[in-house]
Design a protein around this motif. Structure first.
Motif, short mmCIF file in Angstrom:
data_model
loop_
_atom_site.label_atom_id
_atom_site.label_comp_id
_atom_site.label_asym_id
_atom_site.label_seq_id
_atom_site.Cartn_x
_atom_site.Cartn_y
_atom_site.Cartn_z
N ILE A 31 0.87 -1.26 0.07
CA ILE A 31 -0.04 0.06 -0.05
C ILE A 31 0.87 1.22 0.06
O ILE A 31 0.51 2.28 -0.60
CB ILE A 31 -0.99 -0.13 1.21
CG1 ILE A 31 -1.98 1.19 1.21
CG2 ILE A 31 -0.34 -0.06 2.44
CD1 ILE A 31 -2.91 1.02 2.14
N TYR A 71 -3.34 4.03 7.60
CA TYR A 71 -4.21 3.64 6.38
C TYR A 71 -5.26 4.52 6.25
O TYR A 71 -5.65 4.74 4.94
CB TYR A 71 -4.64 2.22 6.95
CG TYR A 71 -3.59 1.14 7.25
CD1 TYR A 71 -2.44 1.10 6.19
CD2 TYR A 71 -3.52 0.39 8.28
CE1 TYR A 71 -1.32 0.09 6.29
CE2 TYR A 71 -2.57 -0.64 8.17
CZ TYR A 71 -1.16 -0.78 7.40
OH TYR A 71 -0.36 -1.62 7.43
N GLN A 129 -0.65 -3.09 -10.86
CA GLN A 129 -0.88 -3.61 -9.52
C GLN A 129 -2.01 -2.75 -9.06
O GLN A 129 -2.40 -1.71 -9.45
CB GLN A 129 0.42 -2.90 -8.70
CG GLN A 129 1.74 -3.62 -8.85
CD GLN A 129 2.47 -3.14 -7.32
OE1 GLN A 129 2.79 -2.02 -7.18
NE2 GLN A 129 3.10 -4.32 -6.92
N GLU A 139 -4.93 -2.32 -5.75
CA GLU A 139 -5.23 -2.54 -4.19
C GLU A 139 -6.32 -2.17 -3.71
O GLU A 139 -6.89 -1.06 -4.30
CB GLU A 139 -4.03 -1.74 -3.36
CG GLU A 139 -2.54 -2.23 -3.30
CD GLU A 139 -1.68 -1.44 -2.85
OE1 GLU A 139 -1.98 -0.46 -2.11
OE2 GLU A 139 -0.23 -1.78 -2.60
N ALA A 160 -7.62 -4.48 3.55
CA ALA A 160 -6.88 -4.15 2.37
C ALA A 160 -6.34 -5.39 1.80
O ALA A 160 -5.85 -6.34 2.60
CB ALA A 160 -5.66 -3.40 2.83
N THR A 184 -3.65 -6.26 -0.91
CA THR A 184 -2.64 -5.56 -1.55
C THR A 184 -1.53 -6.74 -2.15
O THR A 184 -1.70 -7.96 -2.07
CB THR A 184 -1.72 -4.74 -0.52
OG1 THR A 184 -0.78 -5.66 0.10
CG2 THR A 184 -2.54 -4.10 0.54
N THR A 230 -2.63 -9.24 2.97
CA THR A 230 -3.75 -8.60 3.41
C THR A 230 -3.72 -7.81 4.82
O THR A 230 -2.93 -8.36 5.46
CB THR A 230 -4.80 -9.57 3.46
OG1 THR A 230 -4.72 -10.67 4.39
CG2 THR A 230 -5.15 -10.08 2.01
#
Length: 203
Positions: A12, A125, A150, A152, A168, A170, A174
């Motif tokens: 992220i 986040y 990519q 997310e 999330a 990613t 996770t």
């Protein structure tokens, strides 16, 4: 502390530059909007965080309490070993990793740090809510971040006036973060009778 909070290093953080992505919001009738909920949560006096990170290298769990403006305390567990960590002001306190069933430690290695907000999962986040393409379905806002090939996917769940859950998926794994006891979490304090050392913890 980032050595221990490995979940802060997931993919992220590689997509910070996607702020220029189009933001498309599909609204439905619900409670507090995501923008205000994030503001309310990060502006609260305190909250409790339960975090689970899963990566190909292994899983980590954590229970932390953030106390505004500059305190964070709790533990992280990986491979059956628990590490207690506190940040108070610009001082970080880390105990030797130990068995998950061992009593809470009272001896902590100290070092300087940039502060609690810099490593607090919620402060890390939650601000991504407006960084990508966003859709809202009731209490859940889904944000998709893309860069090249990519992708997310971030899900924010709002309960009442606060964000109660962040999830999330990613490229690096996770993340599941639960936020509870907003405004009613215990104070972040080192254990009574604690000692400090300059010898770095091992284990």
């Amino acid at each position: 502390m980032r050595k221990y909070l490995a979940f802060l290093l997931l993919g992220i953080l590689t997509l910070v530059g996607v702020g220029g992505a189009a933001i498309g919001v599909v609204q439905s009738q619900s409670a507090t909007g995501i923008s205000q909920a994030v503001k309310n949560t990060l502006g609260a006096a305190n909250y409790t965080e339960d975090l689970v990170e899963k990566t190909p290298q292994g899983n980590q769990t954590a229970r932390l309490v953030f106390q505004s403006p500059d305190r964070l305390g709790g533990w992280l567990m990986s491979a059956g070993r628990k590490t207690y960590i506190y940040i108070i002001g610009t001082t970080e306190y880390i105990a030797v990793s130990q068995s998950a069933t061992a009593p809470a430690p009272k001896t902590f290695y100290t070092q300087q740090t940039t502060g609690a907000q810099a490593v607090d999962p919620a402060h890390t986040y939650l601000p991504y809510y407006d960084k990508g393409k966003s859709t809202r379905n009731g209490a859940v806002t889904t944000v998709t971040l893309t860069q090249g090939n990519q992708k997310e996917v971030l899900d924010y769940t709002v309960t009442g006036n606060y964000v109660s859950k962040f999830a999330a998926v990613t490229p690096g794994g996770t993340i599941d973060l639960g936020i509870s006891n907003v405004g009613s979490s215990p104070a972040v304090e080192l254990p009574q009778g604690y000692k400090t050392t300059k010898v770095a913890p091992q284990g």
